[in-house]
Motif scaffolding. Structure first.
Motif, PDB file in Angstrom:
ATOM      1  N   UNK A 159       0.771  -1.032   0.051  1.00 21.40           N
ATOM      2  CA  UNK A 159      -0.018  -0.105  -0.018  1.00 21.40           C
ATOM      3  C   UNK A 159       0.819   1.358   0.000  1.00 21.40           C
ATOM      4  N   UNK A 160       1.849   1.308   0.811  1.00 23.65           N
ATOM      5  CA  UNK A 160       2.957   2.503   0.785  1.00 23.65           C
ATOM      6  C   UNK A 160       3.667   2.591  -0.667  1.00 23.65           C
ATOM      7  N   UNK A 161       3.827   1.741  -1.194  1.00 20.70           N
ATOM      8  CA  UNK A 161       4.489   1.565  -2.665  1.00 20.70           C
ATOM      9  C   UNK A 161       3.403   2.216  -3.822  1.00 20.70           C
ATOM     10  N   UNK A 162       2.235   1.951  -3.564  1.00 20.41           N
ATOM     11  CA  UNK A 162       1.187   2.367  -4.405  1.00 20.41           C
ATOM     12  C   UNK A 162       0.462   3.848  -3.998  1.00 20.41           C
ATOM     13  N   UNK A 163       0.908   4.319  -2.977  1.00 19.89           N
ATOM     14  CA  UNK A 163       0.316   5.381  -2.472  1.00 19.89           C
ATOM     15  C   UNK A 163      -1.031   5.431  -1.964  1.00 19.89           C
ATOM     16  N   UNK A 164      -1.308   4.296  -1.461  1.00 20.51           N
ATOM     17  CA  UNK A 164      -2.531   4.066  -0.593  1.00 20.51           C
ATOM     18  C   UNK A 164      -2.464   4.276   0.736  1.00 20.51           C
ATOM     19  N   UNK A 165      -1.541   4.331   1.253  1.00 23.66           N
ATOM     20  CA  UNK A 165      -1.267   4.257   2.715  1.00 23.66           C
ATOM     21  C   UNK A 165      -0.821   5.677   3.217  1.00 23.66           C
ATOM     22  N   UNK A 166      -1.416   6.189   4.221  1.00 25.22           N
ATOM     23  CA  UNK A 166      -1.063   7.335   4.807  1.00 25.22           C
ATOM     24  C   UNK A 166       0.335   7.266   5.586  1.00 25.22           C
ATOM     25  N   UNK A 167       1.328   7.454   4.809  1.00 30.38           N
ATOM     26  CA  UNK A 167       2.616   7.007   5.542  1.00 30.38           C
ATOM     27  C   UNK A 167       2.890   7.934   6.642  1.00 30.38           C
ATOM     28  N   UNK A 168       3.722   7.330   7.768  1.00 27.57           N
ATOM     29  CA  UNK A 168       3.866   8.024   8.818  1.00 27.57           C
ATOM     30  C   UNK A 168       5.513   8.387   8.645  1.00 27.57           C
ATOM     31  N   UNK A 169       5.781   9.439   9.488  1.00 24.05           N
ATOM     32  CA  UNK A 169       7.023   9.980   9.374  1.00 24.05           C
ATOM     33  C   UNK A 169       8.175   8.660   9.946  1.00 24.05           C
ATOM     34  N   UNK A 170       7.550   8.107  11.096  1.00 24.74           N
ATOM     35  CA  UNK A 170       8.488   6.900  11.388  1.00 24.74           C
ATOM     36  C   UNK A 170       8.485   5.595  10.659  1.00 24.74           C
ATOM     37  N   UNK A 171       7.736   5.591   9.596  1.00 19.87           N
ATOM     38  CA  UNK A 171       7.744   4.659   8.628  1.00 19.87           C
ATOM     39  C   UNK A 171       8.807   5.071   7.715  1.00 19.87           C
ATOM     40  N   UNK A 172       8.829   6.352   7.311  1.00 19.35           N
ATOM     41  CA  UNK A 172       9.817   6.960   6.152  1.00 19.35           C
ATOM     42  C   UNK A 172      11.231   6.476   6.810  1.00 19.35           C
ATOM     43  N   UNK A 173      11.446   6.735   8.343  1.00 16.05           N
ATOM     44  CA  UNK A 173      12.864   6.442   8.595  1.00 16.05           C
ATOM     45  C   UNK A 173      13.404   5.147   8.701  1.00 16.05           C
ATOM     46  N   UNK A 174      12.156   4.232   8.972  1.00 18.72           N
ATOM     47  CA  UNK A 174      12.314   2.805   9.217  1.00 18.72           C
ATOM     48  C   UNK A 174      12.852   2.284   7.647  1.00 18.72           C
ATOM     49  N   UNK A 175      12.162   2.824   6.591  1.00 16.57           N
ATOM     50  CA  UNK A 175      12.339   2.432   5.297  1.00 16.57           C
ATOM     51  C   UNK A 175      13.945   2.665   4.875  1.00 16.57           C
ATOM     52  N   UNK A 176      14.131   4.240   5.283  1.00 14.54           N
ATOM     53  CA  UNK A 176      15.476   4.750   5.056  1.00 14.54           C
ATOM     54  C   UNK A 176      16.555   3.929   5.583  1.00 14.54           C
ATOM     55  N   UNK A 177      16.304   3.506   6.747  1.00 18.60           N
ATOM     56  CA  UNK A 177      17.218   2.242   7.617  1.00 18.60           C
ATOM     57  C   UNK A 177      17.366   1.100   6.585  1.00 18.60           C
ATOM     58  N   UNK A 178      16.314   0.769   6.350  1.00 18.35           N
ATOM     59  CA  UNK A 178      16.178  -0.512   5.578  1.00 18.35           C
ATOM     60  C   UNK A 178      16.724  -0.744   4.256  1.00 18.35           C
ATOM     61  N   UNK A 179      16.746   0.520   3.699  1.00 15.26           N
ATOM     62  CA  UNK A 179      17.293   0.619   2.330  1.00 15.26           C
ATOM     63  C   UNK A 179      18.621   1.239   2.467  1.00 15.26           C
ATOM     64  N   UNK A 180      19.276   1.855   3.676  1.00 16.86           N
ATOM     65  CA  UNK A 180      20.381   2.406   3.742  1.00 16.86           C
ATOM     66  C   UNK A 180      20.554   3.495   2.831  1.00 16.86           C
TER      67      UNK A 180
END
Length: 76
Positions: A45-66
């Motif tokens: 849902x995040x990748x499709x733009x259907x999810x209201x992404x949280x700032x914490x989600x963005x940080x977790x994804x940044x860490x996961x993708x380095x």
């Protein structure tokens, strides 16, 4: 009404950027979801733009993708 459309466009752009970075890192969506601590359905849902992404989600994804999280906001 215009504001709602703009918010939806932002989510889609961020999702598209996350997807492109994930593909550059040769990760499956399931692998990224696991690394970020998300369920597959949430990541999809995040990748499709259907999810209201949280700032914490963005940080977790940044860490996961380095990557720097600013890469998720390109072309906004």
């Amino acid at each position: 009404m215009k504001y709602r459309k703009y918010k939806k466009d932002i989510r889609k752009t961020i999702g598209k950027n996350i997807r492109m970075i994930r593909i550059e890192h040769n990760l499956l969506i399931e692998e990224l979801a696991k690394k970020a601590g998300f369920k597959y359905t949430k990541m999809k849902k995040i990748e499709k733009g259907y999810y209201k992404i949280l700032i914490t989600d963005i940080f977790y994804l940044g860490e996961a993708l380095n990557v720097e999280i600013t890469q998720f906001f390109k072309s906004l």
